[in-house]
Design a protein around this motif. Structure first.
Motif, mmCIF file in Angstrom:
data_model
loop_
_atom_site.group_PDB
_atom_site.id
_atom_site.type_symbol
_atom_site.label_atom_id
_atom_site.label_comp_id
_atom_site.label_asym_id
_atom_site.label_seq_id
_atom_site.Cartn_x
_atom_site.Cartn_y
_atom_site.Cartn_z
ATOM 1 N N TYR A 39 -17.936 10.248 11.845
ATOM 2 C CA TYR A 39 -18.531 11.587 11.932
ATOM 3 C C TYR A 39 -17.618 12.518 12.718
ATOM 4 N N ALA A 40 -17.031 12.004 13.809
ATOM 5 C CA ALA A 40 -16.134 12.828 14.621
ATOM 6 C C ALA A 40 -14.938 13.272 13.782
ATOM 7 N N ILE A 41 -14.405 12.329 12.986
ATOM 8 C CA ILE A 41 -13.254 12.689 12.144
ATOM 9 C C ILE A 41 -13.672 13.728 11.109
ATOM 10 N N TRP A 42 -14.841 13.513 10.508
ATOM 11 C CA TRP A 42 -15.347 14.478 9.508
ATOM 12 C C TRP A 42 -15.503 15.868 10.152
ATOM 13 N N LEU A 275 -14.002 21.811 17.076
ATOM 14 C CA LEU A 275 -12.798 21.741 17.892
ATOM 15 C C LEU A 275 -12.917 20.588 18.892
ATOM 16 N N SER A 276 -14.117 20.476 19.473
ATOM 17 C CA SER A 276 -14.375 19.417 20.442
ATOM 18 C C SER A 276 -14.162 18.042 19.808
ATOM 19 N N ALA A 277 -14.597 17.899 18.550
ATOM 20 C CA ALA A 277 -14.419 16.619 17.847
ATOM 21 C C ALA A 277 -12.935 16.340 17.617
ATOM 22 N N ALA A 278 -12.186 17.367 17.240
ATOM 23 C CA ALA A 278 -10.752 17.182 17.000
ATOM 24 C C ALA A 278 -10.061 16.732 18.293
ATOM 25 N N THR A 279 -10.415 17.384 19.409
ATOM 26 C CA THR A 279 -9.801 17.006 20.680
ATOM 27 C C THR A 279 -10.189 15.582 21.063
ATOM 28 N N SER A 280 -11.467 15.214 20.826
ATOM 29 C CA SER A 280 -11.908 13.851 21.133
ATOM 30 C C SER A 280 -11.113 12.835 20.335
ATOM 31 N N VAL A 281 -10.911 13.134 19.037
ATOM 32 C CA VAL A 281 -10.178 12.195 18.186
ATOM 33 C C VAL A 281 -8.757 12.021 18.721
ATOM 34 N N SER B 126 -19.291 9.763 22.859
ATOM 35 C CA SER B 126 -20.563 10.345 23.290
ATOM 36 C C SER B 126 -20.956 11.592 22.513
ATOM 37 N N ILE B 127 -19.984 12.456 22.223
ATOM 38 C CA ILE B 127 -20.346 13.707 21.566
ATOM 39 C C ILE B 127 -20.829 13.472 20.128
ATOM 40 N N PRO B 128 -20.081 12.717 19.298
ATOM 41 C CA PRO B 128 -20.658 12.418 17.972
ATOM 42 C C PRO B 128 -21.956 11.614 18.047
ATOM 43 N N GLN B 129 -22.057 10.723 19.037
ATOM 44 C CA GLN B 129 -23.317 9.981 19.188
ATOM 45 C C GLN B 129 -24.460 10.952 19.475
ATOM 46 N N TYR B 130 -24.170 11.928 20.316
ATOM 47 C CA TYR B 130 -25.189 12.939 20.625
ATOM 48 C C TYR B 130 -25.617 13.661 19.357
ATOM 49 N N LEU B 131 -24.628 14.073 18.552
ATOM 50 C CA LEU B 131 -24.958 14.827 17.343
ATOM 51 C C LEU B 131 -25.757 13.974 16.368
ATOM 52 N N LEU B 132 -25.375 12.693 16.244
ATOM 53 C CA LEU B 132 -26.098 11.813 15.321
ATOM 54 C C LEU B 132 -27.516 11.546 15.808
ATOM 55 N N LEU B 133 -27.641 11.240 17.106
ATOM 56 C CA LEU B 133 -28.978 10.963 17.631
ATOM 57 C C LEU B 133 -29.834 12.217 17.601
ATOM 58 N N SER B 134 -29.169 13.361 17.727
ATOM 59 C CA SER B 134 -29.906 14.611 17.673
ATOM 60 C C SER B 134 -30.477 14.825 16.284
ATOM 61 N N LEU B 215 -22.931 9.774 29.498
ATOM 62 C CA LEU B 215 -23.875 9.559 28.396
ATOM 63 C C LEU B 215 -25.252 10.181 28.689
ATOM 64 N N PRO B 216 -25.896 9.817 29.818
ATOM 65 C CA PRO B 216 -27.185 10.471 30.090
ATOM 66 C C PRO B 216 -27.044 11.975 30.323
ATOM 67 N N TYR B 217 -25.913 12.393 30.875
ATOM 68 C CA TYR B 217 -25.678 13.814 31.139
ATOM 69 C C TYR B 217 -25.684 14.601 29.838
ATOM 70 N N ILE B 218 -25.101 14.000 28.790
ATOM 71 C CA ILE B 218 -25.051 14.666 27.494
ATOM 72 C C ILE B 218 -26.393 14.554 26.764
ATOM 73 N N MET B 219 -27.008 13.369 26.842
ATOM 74 C CA MET B 219 -28.193 13.105 26.028
ATOM 75 C C MET B 219 -29.469 13.759 26.548
ATOM 76 N N LEU B 220 -29.566 13.924 27.866
ATOM 77 C CA LEU B 220 -30.853 14.307 28.429
ATOM 78 C C LEU B 220 -30.861 15.739 28.934
ATOM 79 N N ALA B 221 -31.959 16.427 28.675
ATOM 80 C CA ALA B 221 -32.107 17.778 29.211
ATOM 81 C C ALA B 221 -33.274 17.809 30.174
ATOM 82 N N ASP B 222 -34.234 16.908 29.981
ATOM 83 C CA ASP B 222 -35.463 16.935 30.758
ATOM 84 C C ASP B 222 -35.315 16.120 32.043
#
Lengths: 306, 282
Positions: A39-42, A275-281, B126-134, B215-222
C-alpha cells in the motif's frame, strides 16, 4: 501392518498440521507487513489532483516517480538526514564502545559487584524512550537541572544542553543510556558461551587480560558485534521519540528534526500521505540495504572463520 | 588452582560501578524530584529530596488528574503490553515450532519472508498500517495498537531457534508411535520444553510494546485509550504552557517505571538472554 503404514505416512509428511500452525503468523504477516508495504508503494506513486476547472473534484491520480523526486529534493528532509547522521555518529560508536567495554570487564575474572553492575546497566533498557527523554530532558532544562544548579553554586558557567552542537550529544546521550545495557548483555552472553580452553592456553603463554581481550575475545565477538551494530544503526534511522519528546522543552528541536519526524509531519500535519509514503519507502530501502550489507559482511566473516 | 585470597580487580570494578552510576543516577534524580511540590521544583535544588510531604501530595494530584486518567493509561499499557505479548508468544511459538520441526513445501519462502521482515523498519510501516486500519474502521480501538504489535518476525525467529535446539526429534517420534496427533504434540511436548524460551520472548515483547510510542501515537486520538508513554507525552506537551504539570509528569514517570522494574527484577532469573546471543551464532 497398520502401524507400519501409518508410521510411513507420518514420516512422509504430517499433512496440514505445519501449515495450520504457521497460518496465524503468516496471515498477520501478510496483513501487517506485506499489505502495508504494498500500500505504501502504491500510495507513493499517486497523488491527489484537482480535475477540471474551478472547483473541480479532487481525485487520486497516478503520478509515477514524482513523489520520489519531491522526496529527494526536499531540503527539510536533507537537513533532517544530516542531523540524524550527526546524532548517529555520536550514538552508534559510543553505545557499541561502552557496551563492549562493559561486557569485557564483566568477563574479567575477579571483578567485584559484578551482578549489581550488570543489572544496573541493563535496567535503563526497561525505561521507555519517552520516559527516558522526560528524565534526561529535565536534567537538561536550565530551570530544573541539578547540573546547572551545582555549576552555579560552584561559580562555573552552566552548560547549555540545548546549544547548536550540544543538542546532538544531549539527544544521543538519551539513546545511549537506554541501549548500552541491552547490547552489553548480548555481548557478555556471547563471551560466556566461548570455550574457556582458548583463554587458558593464552594465559599459559603469558598473555595479560588486556591482550586476551584485544587479541582473542574481540575477534571472537565479531559476529555479535556486527549484529548489535546493525540494530544500533537501525535504531539511528528510526530515531523519533527522544527528539520528539525533548522538543516540547526547547526550541532547538524543530518539528522536522530527524527523518521520521519529517515523515510524520508530511503525513499528518501537511496531510500529504503520498509524499509521506514515498519518503517512508526510501527510508525503508536505506534500512534494508544497510542491513543486507552488514549481513553480507557477517556471512563473509563467518565463512572465513569456519 | 584454588587461591586462598581472591583479590578483586580494582580498575574494571570501578569502571563498571561508574557505568552503574550513569545508569541509575537519572532514576535517583527522578525519585528526588518527585518529592518536590509544584512550588519547590523550580526553587529548591533537585539533586536532593524534599521532606515536606510533596511526594504524597503529587501522588494525590496525579490521582485526581482528569478523574484518574493516569491509572487509565497504566491499565491501557498493561492491556497493550500484556495482551499483545501473550498473543505474540502463542502465534510465534506455533509458527517457530512448525518451522523447526517439520519440512514442508513453501517453508523456505515463509522463513525467508519472515527473516526479511526483521529488516523492515517496523516504524516505517506505521503510516500505511494507520491508513489501512483506518479504512477498516479500527483506528482508535485497542486492536489498532495490539494487532500490529502481535506479529513479530524476531520473536518467531527466536522461537524457531529455541525449538530446534531444545526439542529432540526422538521425543516427537515417540509421541507419533504412541499415536499422538501433531497439535497434541505441540501442546504437550513442544510448549513445555520451549517454556524458558517463551518467557524470554514474552518479556522482550512486553517491554517492546510497553516502550512503544510511535504506533499508539499515530493510532490513537482519544485520551482514554492512551498508554502511559503517549499519556505522559501529552502531559509534558501541555506542561510547556502550564509548568505546574511538570510535577505531575515527573511523578507519573516515576510511578510508570516502578512496575516494569519490579517485573524485570522479579523475572530476571527466568530470562534466557543467551537465546538472543544464540541467534547470533546461527
Amino acid at each position: 501392518m497398520t502401524t507400519v503404514s501409518t508410521r510411513r505416512r507420518r514420516l512422509r509428511g504430517p499433512g496440514a498440521a505445519p501449515y495450520l500452525m504457521a497460518a496465524p503468523a503468516v496471515l498477520l504477516f501478510i496483513a501487517f507487513f506485506l499489505v502495508p508495504i504494498g500500500y505504501a508503494i502504491w500510495l507513493s506513486l499517486h497523488a491527489m489532483r484537482v480535475r477540471g476547472r474551478g472547483f473541480g473534484v479532487r481525485t487520486e491520480v497516478f503520478v509515477g516517480l514524482e513523489n520520489y523526486l519531491s522526496a529527494i529534493t526536499d531540503s527539510a528532509m536533507y537537513e533532517a538526514l544530516v542531523r540524524m547522521l550527526a546524532y548517529g555518529v555520536i550514538m552508534v560508536p559510543v553505545t557499541m564502545g561502552l557496551a563492549l567495554s562493559f561486557a569485557l570487564m564483566l568477563d574479567v575474572p575477579k571483578v567485584g559487584l559484578k551482578s549489581f553492575s550488570r543489572l544496573s546497566i541493563f535496567l535503563p533498557y526497561a525505561v521507555p524512550g519517552v520516559i527516558a527523554s522526560v528524565l534526561w530532558g529535565f536534567t537538561y532544562l536550565p530551570a530544573v537541572s541539578p547540573i546547572n544548579r551545582v555549576a552555579t553554586e560552584l561559580g562555573v558557567p552552566a552548560p547549555d544542553f540545548f546549544g547548536d552542537v550540544s543538542i546532538y550529544f544531549s539527544i544521543a546521550n538519551i539513546a545511549i543510556w537506554g541501549s548500552v545495557g541491552f547490547n552489553m548483555v548480548v555481548l557478555y552472553t556471547a563471551l560466556r558461551a566461548m570455550p574457556a580452553e582458548v583463554y587458558e592456553a593464552a594465559k599459559i603463554d603469558g598473555a595479560s587480560e588486556w591482550q586476551i581481550a584485544w587479541k582473542i575475545k574481540i575477534p571472537l565477538l565479531a559476529p555479535a558485534l556486527i549484529m548489535t551494530s546493525v540494530f544500533s544503526l537501525i535504531g539511528m534511522l528510526q530515531v523519533f521519540s527522544e527528539p520528539n519528546t525533548v522538543k516540547s522543552m526547547t526550541n532547538s528541536i524543530t518539528p522536522d528534526w530527524v527523518p521520521l519526524m519529517r515523515i510524520y509531519q508530511q503525513g499528518f500535519i501537511e496531510n500529504d500521505i503520498y509524499l509521506s509514503a514515498a519518503t517512508s519507502v526510501l527510508l525503508a530501502l536505506i534500512t534494508v540495504l544497510l542491513s543486507v550489507a552488514a549481513l553480507a559482511v557477517f556471512r563473509f566473516r563467518a565463512r572465513r572463520s569456519s | 588452582m584454588k587461591r586462598p585470597a581472591t583479590r578483586v580487580k580494582i580498575v574494571p570494578t570501578i569502571l563498571l560501578l561508574l557505568g552503574a552510576l550513569y545508569s541509575i543516577a537519572p532514576v535517583i534524580w527522578l525519585v528526588f524530584a518527585s518529592t518536590k511540590g509544584p512550588g519547590e521544583l523550580f526553587t529548591t535544588f533537585s539533586g536532593f529530596p524534599s521532606f515536606n510531604g510533596g511526594f504524597m501530595e503529587n501522588v494525590r494530584t496525579l490521582n485526581e488528574f482528569g478523574d484518574g486518567r493516569f491509572w487509565t493509561w497504566t491499565l491501557n499499557s498493561l492491556i497493550y503490553a500484556g495482551g499483545g505479548a501473550l498473543l505474540t508468544v502463542v502465534i510465534s511459538a506455533a509458527c517457530g515450532y512448525a518451522m523447526a520441526k517439520y519440512r514442508f513445501r513453501g517453508q523456505k519462502l515463509i522463513l525467508g519472508s519472515l527473516l526479511a521482515g526483521v529488516l523492515v523498519p517496523g516504524i516505517t510501516l506505521s503510516i500505511p498500517q494507520y491508513l489501512l486500519l483506518s479504512s477498516a474502521g479500527l483506528v482508535g480501538t485497542y486492536w489498532s495498537v495490539i494487532l500490529p504489535s502481535v506479529i513479530s518476525p524476531y520473536s518467531i525467529y527466536l522461537c524457531q531457534v529455541y525449538a530446534s535446539a531444545s526439542i529432540p526429534d526422538e521425543m516427537l517420534e515417540a509421541g507419533r508411535v504412541d499415536g499422538a496427533g501433531e497439535f497434541r504434540m505441540l501442546w504437550s511436548i513442544g510448549l513445555p520444553v520451549m517454556m524458558p524460551g517463551l518467557v524470554t520472548v514474552f518479556l522482550l515483547q512486553f517491554i517492546g510494546i510497553w516502550n512503544n510510542f510511535l504506533l499508539p501515537y499515530i493510532m490513537l486520538a482519544d485520551d482514554d485509550r492512551f498508554p502511559l508513554t503517549v499519556g505522559l507525552y501529552s502531559l509534558l506537551n501541555r506542561g510547556a504552557s502550564q509548568p505546574a504539570l511538570y510535577t505531575l509528569v515527573i511523578t507519573g514517570a516515576l510511578l510508570s517505571i516502578i512496575p516494569i522494574f519490579a517485573l524485570f527484577l522479579f523475572l530476571q532469573r527466568y530470562w534466557k538472554l543467551d537465546l538472543i546471543a544464540g541467534g547470533v551464532k546461527g
